[in-house]
Design an enzyme around this catalytic site. Structure first.
Site, PDB file in Angstrom:
ATOM      1  N   ASP A 156       0.836  -1.202   0.000  1.00  0.00           N
ATOM      2  CA  ASP A 156       0.000   0.000   0.000  1.00  0.00           C
ATOM      3  C   ASP A 156       0.875   1.259   0.000  1.00  0.00           C
ATOM      4  O   ASP A 156       1.863   1.337   0.737  1.00  0.00           O
ATOM      5  CB  ASP A 156      -0.854  -0.040   1.275  1.00  0.00           C
TER       6      ASP A 156
ATOM      7  N   GLU B 198       1.581  -0.431  -4.843  1.00  0.00           N
ATOM      8  CA  GLU B 198       0.614   0.597  -5.231  1.00  0.00           C
ATOM      9  C   GLU B 198       1.412   1.889  -5.403  1.00  0.00           C
ATOM     10  O   GLU B 198       1.634   2.627  -4.445  1.00  0.00           O
ATOM     11  CB  GLU B 198      -0.466   0.775  -4.163  1.00  0.00           C
TER      12      GLU B 198
HETATM   13  C1  NOJ Z   1      -4.612   2.804  -0.827  1.00  0.00           C
HETATM   14  C2  NOJ Z   1      -5.686   1.794  -0.592  1.00  0.00           C
HETATM   15  O1  NOJ Z   1      -5.956   1.117  -1.782  1.00  0.00           O
HETATM   16  C3  NOJ Z   1      -6.872   2.576  -0.069  1.00  0.00           C
HETATM   17  O2  NOJ Z   1      -8.037   1.767   0.007  1.00  0.00           O
HETATM   18  C4  NOJ Z   1      -6.528   3.153   1.278  1.00  0.00           C
HETATM   19  O3  NOJ Z   1      -7.595   3.942   1.729  1.00  0.00           O
HETATM   20  C5  NOJ Z   1      -5.264   3.999   1.183  1.00  0.00           C
HETATM   21  N1  NOJ Z   1      -4.226   3.393   0.423  1.00  0.00           N
HETATM   22  C6  NOJ Z   1      -4.715   4.275   2.558  1.00  0.00           C
HETATM   23  O4  NOJ Z   1      -4.184   3.094   3.101  1.00  0.00           O
END
Ligand code: NOJ
Length: 459
Positions: A204, A251
């Site tokens: 993440d 991500e």
């Molecule tokens: C990206 C995640 O995909 C999302 O769902 C989340 O709210 C944020 N990062 C914070 O962790």
């Protein structure tokens, strides 16, 4: 071209994202659980996916539905327990399905014991595990904004008379990866899940864990610092030290494919990185051609393996965005015919749209409830779920387009996805082949994937 057997599994794989809250509830609390995922393993194996990626199922107060982790190495009771996690991993492997779990390194929950300790006293062991800044309660340390509140990314902690940083909700304080103790603790989290047998991690907010934090009114938005790349290399070494081709997919939420490419390093950072610009492109031939070209230009020369994604838990589903079932079907063929690793979002194979969420049922501070609607498995009133009342409303297709109905319809989305994945698996051209553009009508995209030509068109 190397033989398929010489390649790591994640290059030829189709990876299926599961948002555990929304997949299948087996204990009647209206929230999906690990047991629900386990029970659907035969369905997933038959679908033809190679791996599941599970969004967070760790202990959490659920301010951000699990992306606010209060204990990285335990399962939230809503989803089951650690034995359920072990059993799920084991039985997934028995079905030939690998398991990738979410790793949330940028922040914790404010209820994490690290943060509770950090704010308890100036001499606390975890004090410097978070980002604290002295100042005046009226003036945040810089102008960074919190992703979901529209307010500052800083909260004044009254008892400590200091600000703390949170790029997301105030309940998600950022940890300070400049502190080697944080690095060591987070590496222990990775080891815990690797030892338990998971095949990899979706990381993440991977790009922002090592950030410079300039103070003052005129600072740019948060940017990745060189430290992020060093941290990625360390994580890569750790993950690669385990047997069995474990992987990381980051991500990297940056709208530049060139910047995304940097996170593969010299083949020593992320194994895979999400590339979101195509997700945000309109479903038009010219826009997609540009996005595909950018991937070929930026990733191929450095030997970085591409990823493709149309839907996830943070954005309206692609059927909703594109506005028609036909476009969603064409997009599925495109996704599953491109060189690289496609990520499906659970329910995409059923052609689900977002649920309409009446104001009184809105629960997500980020406005993402629609794409998180529960998956309808059958035509009973509870659609296969144990409780009649899931945490979010059903998607519009639930009554007639549930999974059981699609089983019996050879023209359904479900059969289309299955056929496309069977074809993809059978033809290296559809996952590893390079391609050249062919002339076609303007509204038509047509690529030659080597021995097999694939074409998708929409207008
Ligand atoms: C990206 C995640 O995909 C999302 O769902 C989340 O709210 C944020 N990062 C914070 O962790």
């Amino acid at each position: 071209m190397p033989d398929d057997n010489d390649r790591p599994w994640w290059q030829g794989a189709v990876i299926y994202q599961i948002y555990p809250r929304s997949f299948l509830d087996t204990d009647g609390d209206g929230v999906g659980d690990l047991e629900g995922i386990r029970r659907r393993l035969p369905y997933l194996a038959e679908l033809g996916i190679d791996a599941i990626w599970l969004s967070p199922f760790y202990r959490s107060p659920m301010a951000d539905f699990g992306y606010d982790v209060a204990d990285h190495t335990d399962v939230d009771p809503l989803f089951g327990d650690l034995d359920d996690a072990r059993r799920l991993v084991r039985e997934a492997h028995d079905h030939g399905v690998r398991v990738v779990v979410d790793f949330v390194p940028n922040h914790t929950s404010d209820r994490h014991e690290w943060f509770a300790d950090a704010r308890s006293s100036p001499s606390a062991v975890h004090r410097d595990w978070y980002v604290w800044v002295d100042g005046e309660p009226t003036t945040p340390p810089n102008r960074w904004m919190s992703a979901f509140t529209g307010g500052p990314a800083w909260t004044w902690d009254e008892p400590n008379a200091r600000w703390y940083l949170h790029l997301f909700l105030p309940e998600q304080p950022d940890v300070d990866w400049r502190n080697p103790e944080v690095v060591a603790a987070m590496h222990d989290v990775l080891r815990f899940w690797l030892d338990l047998g998971v095949d990899g991690f979706r990381i993440d907010v991977a790009h922002l864990i090592g950030k410079d934090i300039p103070l003052g009114p005129d600072v740019p938005d948060p940017e990745p610092a060189p430290l992020t790349h060093e941290l990625m290399r360390q994580i890569r070494r750790l993950v690669d030290s385990y047997p069995g081709d474990r992987m990381t997919v980051g991500e990297v939420y940056i709208m530049s494919t060139r910047a995304v490419a940097e996170f593969y390093g010299q083949g020593d950072e992320l194994h895979l990185s999400f590339n979101f610009p195509p997700l945000y492109a309109p479903f038009e031939a010219a826009a997609w051609r540009k996005r595909i070209d950018r991937v070929v230009e930026e990733l191929d020369p450095i030997g970085a393996w591409p990823t493709w994604v149309l839907s996830n838990h943070d954005n309206p589903r692609h059927r909703t965005r594109y506005g028609s079932a036909d476009k969603a079907r064409a997009a599925a063929l495109l996704l599953l015919g491109l060189r690289g690793t496609p990520f499906l979002y659970a329910g995409e194979e059923l052609g689900l749209s977002d649920a309409a969420i009446p104001p009184e049922r809105v629960v997500d501070p980020g406005g993402r409830d629609g794409c998180r609607a529960p998956i309808p498995w059958d035509g009973e009133p509870a659609h296969g779920w144990a409780g009649a009342d899931p945490w979010l409303p059903w998607p519009p297709e639930a009554a007639v387009g549930h999974a059981a109905a699609q089983e019996g319809d050879a023209d359904s989305f479900l059969h289309l996805y299955r056929r496309a994945m069977t074809a993809r698996r059978a033809s290296p051209a559809l996952h590893h082949g390079s391609f050249t553009w062919l002339d076609a009508r303007p509204a038509c995209w047509r690529g030659n994937g080597g021995p097999t030509t694939i074409a998708a068109s929409w207008w």
